[in-house]
Design a protein around this motif. Structure first.
Motif, short mmCIF file in Angstrom:
data_model
loop_
_atom_site.label_atom_id
_atom_site.label_comp_id
_atom_site.label_asym_id
_atom_site.label_seq_id
_atom_site.Cartn_x
_atom_site.Cartn_y
_atom_site.Cartn_z
N VAL A 257 0.85 -1.19 0.00
CA VAL A 257 0.00 0.00 0.00
C VAL A 257 0.89 1.25 0.00
O VAL A 257 1.74 1.41 0.86
N ARG A 258 0.70 2.08 -1.03
CA ARG A 258 1.45 3.34 -1.22
C ARG A 258 2.97 3.12 -1.20
O ARG A 258 3.73 4.01 -0.81
N ALA A 259 3.43 1.95 -1.61
CA ALA A 259 4.87 1.68 -1.69
C ALA A 259 5.44 2.20 -3.00
O ALA A 259 4.74 2.29 -4.01
N ASN A 260 6.71 2.54 -2.99
CA ASN A 260 7.41 2.99 -4.19
C ASN A 260 8.12 1.77 -4.79
O ASN A 260 9.09 1.28 -4.22
N LEU A 261 7.60 1.30 -5.93
CA LEU A 261 8.15 0.13 -6.62
C LEU A 261 8.80 0.51 -7.95
O LEU A 261 8.97 -0.34 -8.82
N ARG A 262 9.20 1.75 -8.11
CA ARG A 262 9.79 2.20 -9.38
C ARG A 262 11.05 1.41 -9.69
O ARG A 262 11.97 1.35 -8.87
N GLY A 263 11.08 0.82 -10.86
CA GLY A 263 12.25 0.07 -11.30
C GLY A 263 12.43 -1.27 -10.61
O GLY A 263 13.46 -1.93 -10.78
N ALA A 264 11.46 -1.71 -9.82
CA ALA A 264 11.55 -3.01 -9.14
C ALA A 264 11.33 -4.14 -10.15
O ALA A 264 10.59 -3.99 -11.12
N ASP A 265 11.98 -5.27 -9.94
CA ASP A 265 11.85 -6.43 -10.82
C ASP A 265 11.06 -7.51 -10.09
O ASP A 265 11.52 -8.08 -9.11
N LEU A 266 9.84 -7.77 -10.58
CA LEU A 266 8.95 -8.77 -9.99
C LEU A 266 8.82 -10.00 -10.89
O LEU A 266 7.83 -10.72 -10.82
N SER A 267 9.82 -10.26 -11.73
CA SER A 267 9.78 -11.37 -12.68
C SER A 267 9.57 -12.71 -11.97
O SER A 267 10.34 -13.08 -11.09
N GLY A 268 8.52 -13.41 -12.37
CA GLY A 268 8.25 -14.74 -11.82
C GLY A 268 7.78 -14.76 -10.39
O GLY A 268 7.66 -15.83 -9.78
N ALA A 269 7.47 -13.61 -9.82
CA ALA A 269 7.01 -13.55 -8.42
C ALA A 269 5.56 -14.00 -8.32
O ALA A 269 4.76 -13.77 -9.23
N LYS A 270 5.22 -14.64 -7.22
CA LYS A 270 3.84 -15.04 -6.94
C LYS A 270 3.18 -13.87 -6.21
O LYS A 270 3.61 -13.49 -5.13
#
Length: 147
Positions: free
Chosen positions: A124-137
């Motif tokens: 919630v309201r987190a900064n995920l800019r440029g984060a890599d969520l490849s293959g994440a559940k």
């Protein structure tokens, strides 16, 4: 009576040697290292920048407003841990178990979550800019207001 005194003596020896009752002292004071056992520990507002905690047990621990920039948390078990308002930029969470983790208002920019288990995690309201969520559940993850 002789048997009873032997039982009491043996119990005392086992207690002193730590074989019957494991140490009640928490490992929360142990240094940051791969495989650390930091379950149910409180690290609010602490600085763990660039530490290597690969494969550590962080279940139910708190890192509220902590600084973990550049840390390696690959393959950690951090079920129900709290990283609320933490600075978690450039952190590796690859292959980590992060179920029900709370990243509310955390700064997670440029962090990697490759093949991480993020089911029911809160961003919630987190900064995920440029984060890599490849293959994440991400089943059940809350991304309300996340950037």
């Amino acid at each position: 009576m002789k048997i009873l005194s032997r039982i009491i003596l043996l119990t005392g020896v086992l207690l002193i040697s730590g074989l019957v009752i494991p140490s009640a002292e928490a490992a929360c004071t142990d240094p940051a290292r791969p495989g650390a056992d930091w379950r149910r520990c409180y690290f609010d507002e602490r600085n763990f920048g660039n530490v290597d905690l690969t494969g550590s047990h962080l279940r139910d621990s708190r890192f509220i407003r902590a600084k973990l920039a550049g840390a390696n948390l690959s393959k950690v078990d951090a079920h129900r841990a709290k990283f609320i308002s933490a600075i978690v930029t450039g952190v590796r969470f690859d292959g980590a178990r992060l179920t029900e983790v709370d990243f509310t208002r955390a700064i997670l920019s440029k962090s990697t979550f490759r093949k991480a288990d993020l089911r029911r995690a809160r961003f919630v309201r987190a900064n995920l800019r440029g984060a890599d969520l490849s293959g994440a559940k991400l089943k059940g993850a809350d991304l309300l207001g996340a950037d």
